[in-house]
Design an enzyme around this catalytic site. Structure first.
Site, PDB file in Angstrom:
ATOM      1  N   ASP A  13       0.786  -1.250   0.000  1.00 20.31           N
ATOM      2  CA  ASP A  13       0.000   0.000   0.000  1.00 20.31           C
ATOM      3  C   ASP A  13       0.815   1.296   0.000  1.00 20.31           C
ATOM      4  OD1 ASP A  13      -1.950  -1.932   0.204  1.00 20.31           O
ATOM      5  OD2 ASP A  13      -2.764  -1.261   2.118  1.00 20.31           O
ATOM      6  N   ASP A  51      -4.509  -0.890  -1.856  1.00 22.21           N
ATOM      7  CA  ASP A  51      -5.799  -0.755  -1.178  1.00 22.21           C
ATOM      8  C   ASP A  51      -6.764  -0.153  -2.207  1.00 22.21           C
ATOM      9  OD1 ASP A  51      -6.796  -1.298   1.464  1.00 22.21           O
ATOM     10  OD2 ASP A  51      -6.982   0.871   1.845  1.00 22.21           O
ATOM     11  N   HIS A  53     -10.758   0.520  -2.631  1.00 22.00           N
ATOM     12  CA  HIS A  53     -12.135   0.465  -2.123  1.00 22.00           C
ATOM     13  C   HIS A  53     -13.136   1.101  -3.087  1.00 22.00           C
ATOM     14  CE1 HIS A  53     -10.412  -0.747   1.660  1.00 22.00           C
ATOM     15  NE2 HIS A  53      -9.840   0.417   1.898  1.00 22.00           N
ATOM     16  N   HIS A  57     -17.528   2.466   0.804  1.00 26.92           N
ATOM     17  CA  HIS A  57     -17.037   1.258   1.472  1.00 26.92           C
ATOM     18  C   HIS A  57     -17.400   1.277   2.959  1.00 26.92           C
ATOM     19  CE1 HIS A  57     -13.889  -1.629   2.961  1.00 26.92           C
ATOM     20  NE2 HIS A  57     -14.349  -2.265   1.912  1.00 26.92           N
ATOM     21  N   HIS A  86     -10.771   6.728   1.714  1.00 30.30           N
ATOM     22  CA  HIS A  86      -9.399   6.670   1.199  1.00 30.30           C
ATOM     23  C   HIS A  86      -9.300   5.594   0.119  1.00 30.30           C
ATOM     24  CE1 HIS A  86      -9.563   3.408   4.112  1.00 30.30           C
ATOM     25  NE2 HIS A  86      -8.608   2.827   3.409  1.00 30.30           N
ATOM     26  N   LYS A 111      -6.912  -5.107  -2.980  1.00 36.11           N
ATOM     27  CA  LYS A 111      -7.654  -5.659  -1.842  1.00 36.11           C
ATOM     28  C   LYS A 111      -8.591  -4.608  -1.278  1.00 36.11           C
ATOM     29  CE  LYS A 111      -3.945  -4.411   1.306  1.00 36.11           C
ATOM     30  NZ  LYS A 111      -4.682  -3.374   2.032  1.00 36.11           N
ATOM     31  N   CYS A 156      -2.003  -2.793   7.634  1.00 40.26           N
ATOM     32  CA  CYS A 156      -1.873  -3.731   6.505  1.00 40.26           C
ATOM     33  C   CYS A 156      -0.557  -4.498   6.502  1.00 40.26           C
ATOM     34  CB  CYS A 156      -2.108  -2.996   5.198  1.00 40.26           C
ATOM     35  SG  CYS A 156      -3.833  -2.455   5.074  1.00 40.26           S
TER      36      CYS A 156
HETATM   37  C1  VGL Z   1      -4.646   0.560   5.699  1.00 36.51           C
HETATM   38  C2  VGL Z   1      -6.252   1.383   7.089  1.00 36.51           C
HETATM   39  C3  VGL Z   1      -7.211   1.249   6.106  1.00 36.51           C
HETATM   40  C4  VGL Z   1      -3.201   0.190   5.492  1.00 36.51           C
HETATM   41  C5  VGL Z   1      -5.588   0.414   4.698  1.00 36.51           C
HETATM   42  O1  VGL Z   1      -2.747   0.126   4.333  1.00 36.51           O
HETATM   43  O2  VGL Z   1      -2.515  -0.038   6.519  1.00 36.51           O
HETATM   44  N1  VGL Z   1      -4.985   1.030   6.888  1.00 36.51           N
HETATM   45  N2  VGL Z   1      -6.857   0.771   4.907  1.00 36.51           N
HETATM   46 ZN    ZN Z   2      -8.282   0.816   3.363  1.00 41.50          ZN
END
Ligand code: VGL
Ligand code: ZN
Length: 207
Positions: A13, A51, A53, A57, A86, A111, A156
């Site tokens: 990410d 990431d 979404h 979401h 996000h 994901k 993550c």
């Molecule tokens: C993440 C919060 C929500 C991450 C992703 O990449 O750590 N944290 N979505």
């Molecule tokens: Zn996320």
């Protein structure tokens, strides 16, 4: 450390929304970019996660009237932290950091694309049951050791590292190639869980 053909670098990410100025900025998040780029040259095999979404979401606070970002709610599958909107699919915030070298990546795994389930781990969604397919991919490719880095250490990255261990991979966290959100002790908790399941720690200089 000797890196061989059974090692893979998993870059989690490294996207605009997790960097300063982004919707869910991780403090100093963009500092990992140059470290990750240099690490990339040490590995023959690289996998990136993104990431990704849909709008609305379930992990977004805006989907829960009366709730604020960073509140915790209980969803069908258990506790879920609510985040600012996000990494919405196709938006600039969901794109990889402009300076991240993505050219040599052999797989980009998206994901968090199911509207009702979040996915911190690169292996399983937050119900801890729905697989992303990554374990099958890595096994079929013959990888046995995963070096993890990216954002955010305590979400993550940690979830991916822990699941990697549970699935039988060796897992090494490259500490200076990660940055954390650190929400209510989440970093210390994540470090404790990772160490308990046998995630090893290293720094980019050792690799
Ligand atoms: C993440 C919060 C929500 C991450 C992703 O990449 O750590 N944290 N979505
Ligand atoms: Zn996320």
């Amino acid at each position: 450390m000797t890196i061989d053909d059974r090692d893979v670098l998993l870059v989690v990410d490294v996207q605009n929304d997790f960097c300063p100025g982004g919707a869910l900025a991780v403090p100093d998040g963009d500092a990992v970019v140059s470290v990750v780029n240099r690490l990339g040259t040490r590995f023959a095999h690289r996998v990136l996660t993104q990431d990704w979404h849909p709008p609305g979401h379930r992990s977004f606070a805006t989907s829960h009237p009366g709730r604020a970002p960073f509140d915790t709610v209980t969803l069908d599958y258990g506790e879920q932290v609510l985040w600012p909107d996000h990494c919405v699919q196709g938006t600039p915030g969901a794109a990889f950091h402009r300076e991240l070298d993505t050219t040599g990546a052999e797989l980009v795994l998206r994901k968090g694309f199911r509207e009702a389930i979040d996915s911190y781990s690169a292996f399983f969604e937050n119900d801890r049951k729905t697989p992303t397919g990554l374990a099958g991919y890595l096994r079929e490719r013959g990888f046995s050791r995963i070096f993890v880095c990216g954002l955010a250490t305590d979400f993550c990255v940690a979830y991916s590292a822990e699941d990697g261990r549970r699935l039988g991979f060796e897992v090494v966290l490259i500490d200076d190639a990660c940055r954390a959100i650190d929400l209510a002790g989440s970093l210390a908790a994540a470090r404790g869980r990772m160490s308990e399941c046998g995630v090893r720690l290293t720094t980019s200089g050792e690799v």
